[in-house]
Structures are given as structure tokens and as C-alpha cells.
Motif scaffolding. Sequence first.
Motif, PDB file in Angstrom:
ATOM      1  N   GLY A   1       0.812  -1.211   0.000  1.00  0.00           N
ATOM      2  CA  GLY A   1       0.000   0.000   0.000  1.00  0.00           C
ATOM      3  C   GLY A   1       0.843   1.256   0.000  1.00  0.00           C
ATOM      4  N   LEU A   2       1.928   1.241   0.770  1.00  0.00           N
ATOM      5  CA  LEU A   2       2.833   2.394   0.802  1.00  0.00           C
ATOM      6  C   LEU A   2       3.426   2.686  -0.570  1.00  0.00           C
ATOM      7  N   SER A   3       3.745   1.624  -1.309  1.00  0.00           N
ATOM      8  CA  SER A   3       4.382   1.819  -2.614  1.00  0.00           C
ATOM      9  C   SER A   3       3.471   2.554  -3.585  1.00  0.00           C
TER      10      SER A   3
ATOM     11  N   TRP B   1      -7.593 -19.395   4.342  1.00  0.00           N
ATOM     12  CA  TRP B   1      -6.782 -18.614   3.403  1.00  0.00           C
ATOM     13  C   TRP B   1      -7.561 -17.413   2.883  1.00  0.00           C
ATOM     14  N   GLY B   2      -8.864 -17.584   2.677  1.00  0.00           N
ATOM     15  CA  GLY B   2      -9.680 -16.459   2.232  1.00  0.00           C
ATOM     16  C   GLY B   2      -9.702 -15.340   3.263  1.00  0.00           C
ATOM     17  N   ALA B   3      -9.804 -15.717   4.544  1.00  0.00           N
ATOM     18  CA  ALA B   3      -9.812 -14.716   5.611  1.00  0.00           C
ATOM     19  C   ALA B   3      -8.473 -13.990   5.698  1.00  0.00           C
ATOM     20  N   VAL B   4      -7.383 -14.742   5.569  1.00  0.00           N
ATOM     21  CA  VAL B   4      -6.054 -14.128   5.628  1.00  0.00           C
ATOM     22  C   VAL B   4      -5.841 -13.215   4.418  1.00  0.00           C
ATOM     23  N   ALA B   5      -6.311 -13.651   3.243  1.00  0.00           N
ATOM     24  CA  ALA B   5      -6.191 -12.823   2.042  1.00  0.00           C
ATOM     25  C   ALA B   5      -6.957 -11.514   2.212  1.00  0.00           C
ATOM     26  N   LEU B   6      -8.131 -11.589   2.838  1.00  0.00           N
ATOM     27  CA  LEU B   6      -8.926 -10.384   3.084  1.00  0.00           C
ATOM     28  C   LEU B   6      -8.197  -9.440   4.033  1.00  0.00           C
ATOM     29  N   LEU B   7      -7.629  -9.982   5.104  1.00  0.00           N
ATOM     30  CA  LEU B   7      -6.886  -9.154   6.054  1.00  0.00           C
ATOM     31  C   LEU B   7      -5.664  -8.517   5.393  1.00  0.00           C
ATOM     32  N   SER B   8      -5.010  -9.270   4.519  1.00  0.00           N
ATOM     33  CA  SER B   8      -3.849  -8.727   3.810  1.00  0.00           C
ATOM     34  C   SER B   8      -4.261  -7.589   2.882  1.00  0.00           C
ATOM     35  N   THR B   9      -5.409  -7.748   2.239  1.00  0.00           N
ATOM     36  CA  THR B   9      -5.924  -6.684   1.370  1.00  0.00           C
ATOM     37  C   THR B   9      -6.221  -5.427   2.173  1.00  0.00           C
ATOM     38  N   LEU B  10      -6.852  -5.605   3.325  1.00  0.00           N
ATOM     39  CA  LEU B  10      -7.162  -4.460   4.186  1.00  0.00           C
ATOM     40  C   LEU B  10      -5.886  -3.798   4.700  1.00  0.00           C
ATOM     41  N   ALA B  11      -4.845  -4.600   4.929  1.00  0.00           N
ATOM     42  CA  ALA B  11      -3.563  -4.037   5.373  1.00  0.00           C
ATOM     43  C   ALA B  11      -2.947  -3.169   4.277  1.00  0.00           C
ATOM     44  N   ALA B  12      -3.094  -3.605   3.022  1.00  0.00           N
ATOM     45  CA  ALA B  12      -2.591  -2.799   1.908  1.00  0.00           C
ATOM     46  C   ALA B  12      -3.342  -1.474   1.814  1.00  0.00           C
ATOM     47  N   VAL B  13      -4.650  -1.530   2.003  1.00  0.00           N
ATOM     48  CA  VAL B  13      -5.458  -0.303   1.995  1.00  0.00           C
ATOM     49  C   VAL B  13      -5.042   0.608   3.147  1.00  0.00           C
ATOM     50  N   ALA B  14      -4.791   0.007   4.316  1.00  0.00           N
ATOM     51  CA  ALA B  14      -4.359   0.791   5.474  1.00  0.00           C
ATOM     52  C   ALA B  14      -3.007   1.451   5.210  1.00  0.00           C
TER      53      ALA B  14
ATOM     54  N   THR C   1       8.489   9.123   9.019  1.00  0.00           N
ATOM     55  CA  THR C   1       7.555   8.075   9.446  1.00  0.00           C
ATOM     56  C   THR C   1       7.470   6.971   8.407  1.00  0.00           C
ATOM     57  N   ILE C   2       7.377   7.367   7.143  1.00  0.00           N
ATOM     58  CA  ILE C   2       7.321   6.379   6.064  1.00  0.00           C
ATOM     59  C   ILE C   2       8.603   5.554   6.036  1.00  0.00           C
ATOM     60  N   ALA C   3       9.734   6.211   6.231  1.00  0.00           N
ATOM     61  CA  ALA C   3      11.012   5.499   6.255  1.00  0.00           C
ATOM     62  C   ALA C   3      11.046   4.482   7.391  1.00  0.00           C
ATOM     63  N   PHE C   4      10.525   4.874   8.548  1.00  0.00           N
ATOM     64  CA  PHE C   4      10.489   3.954   9.690  1.00  0.00           C
ATOM     65  C   PHE C   4       9.631   2.737   9.371  1.00  0.00           C
TER      66      PHE C   4
END
Length: 242
Positions: free
Chosen positions: A122-124, A167-180, A192-195
Amino acid sequence: MVSALFWGSIAGASLIIGGLLALFLPISKRLNGLIMAFGAGVLISAISFELVEEAVRTSAGSGGVAAGLFAGAMTFYGGDLLIDRLGGVQRKSSSGEQASGSALPIVLGTVLDGIPESIVLGLSLLSGEISISILAAIFISNIPEAIAGTKGLDQACWPHGRIMGMWGAVALLSTLAAVAGYTVFASAAPSTIAFVQAFAGGALLTMLADTMMPEAFEFGGKEVGLLTTLGFAVAFALRLLE
């Protein structure tokens, strides 16, 4: 945010793909070990050039990179130790040793592995376009991890629906982490981004040394070194082409 949701779901889908491959194709432990070695090489390249090097450039000498690197390493180490004590020590085993453990530590362990890399994905996107090398690193490394975990859970007599649901639940959490990663840090200071980049790098590097590379060598044999180098070279070439 839509782009983060899209690319996060693409990266997370690799876990589901790995699970399906393990359930329906005769993938040997040796082959999966070699795939894992290739994925490890890709991740090492991404950590080196897309995370740590980029963090050094972004920080402009603020000193937060070293702090983030070791904070990420210690966070993964502590989280992994806790999950092991909860019963998830064999969560990635491909030999069915998860039978005695509950689903919770297995899910938590997989999330612990995947969240840092998803946040970085998500940062990228804050630069305006997806980092192909980071996306490739996440996608390629997730598949053999999901294959190994699925084979073990299958041998431990988990129902296929339960495995794929996990795996579906973990994939969903990973997607939400990218959005976050995209939304939370959109207006963050460069330090902060560097950290965060260094933190993710430390966590991923510790994960590689702790779980991914030992299992790759155990099942892949001597050729693991060659496949790791190949993965590193391919990822670096992708970075040069961006």
C-alpha cells in the motif's frame, strides 16, 4: 484507495491459489522447497532495494531506519514466539503436525507473516504506481507458504472448506492491510514512512531466516542456493525495468 484495494486483493489471492494448488495438484515437498527458495530470493531483493534502501533515501539521515529495522525484527520475533506458545509452532509444516493445534494460532501466524508486506504494498502506491517487484515478491513467496501450510492441514484432516476459508480470511486481512498502508500514511512525514519501510524490512528478513529459508533448504536440498540467487536476480531485473 481503489488501487490499493485492487492490488492488495491480487497479492492476497496468491494465498488462495497456493491452497488450491496444494489440494488439487501433486506438488512434491522438494518442488515446493525450490519454489520457496525462489520466493525467498525475490523477497531478499525487495527488502534490500525496495524497503531498506528506499527507507534510507526517504529518511534523509534521520536515523529512523536502524530503529525501524530492529523494531520490525523484534516485533516479528516476539509475535512468532507468542504464537508458538499458543500452539502454532507447526503452522507451516507440510507433514500434518497441525492436528493438535487450534485454528487461531495458525491464522494469527499467517497474518503475522503477511501484514508487513501488505502494508508496504500500500505504501508503494503513494508514489502513484504499483511497485512490480514488491508485488511479485509478495505473490511468489505467498504461494509456496500456502502450499506447505495447506498440505499439512490436509494431512491433519482439516476439511477442505475450512482450509480455503482460512486462506480467504487471511487474504482479506492482507488486502485491508494494503489499503491501510495507503490511507493511513498518505500524509505521513517522510521520516515516518522510512520507519515503516524499515520496520517491514526487519520483520520480513526475520521471517525469512526463521521459517521460509530453513524449510526451503530442508525440502529443496543443495539447489536451494541456486534458486534463491535466481529469484534475487529476477526481482532486481524487474526493479531496473520499472
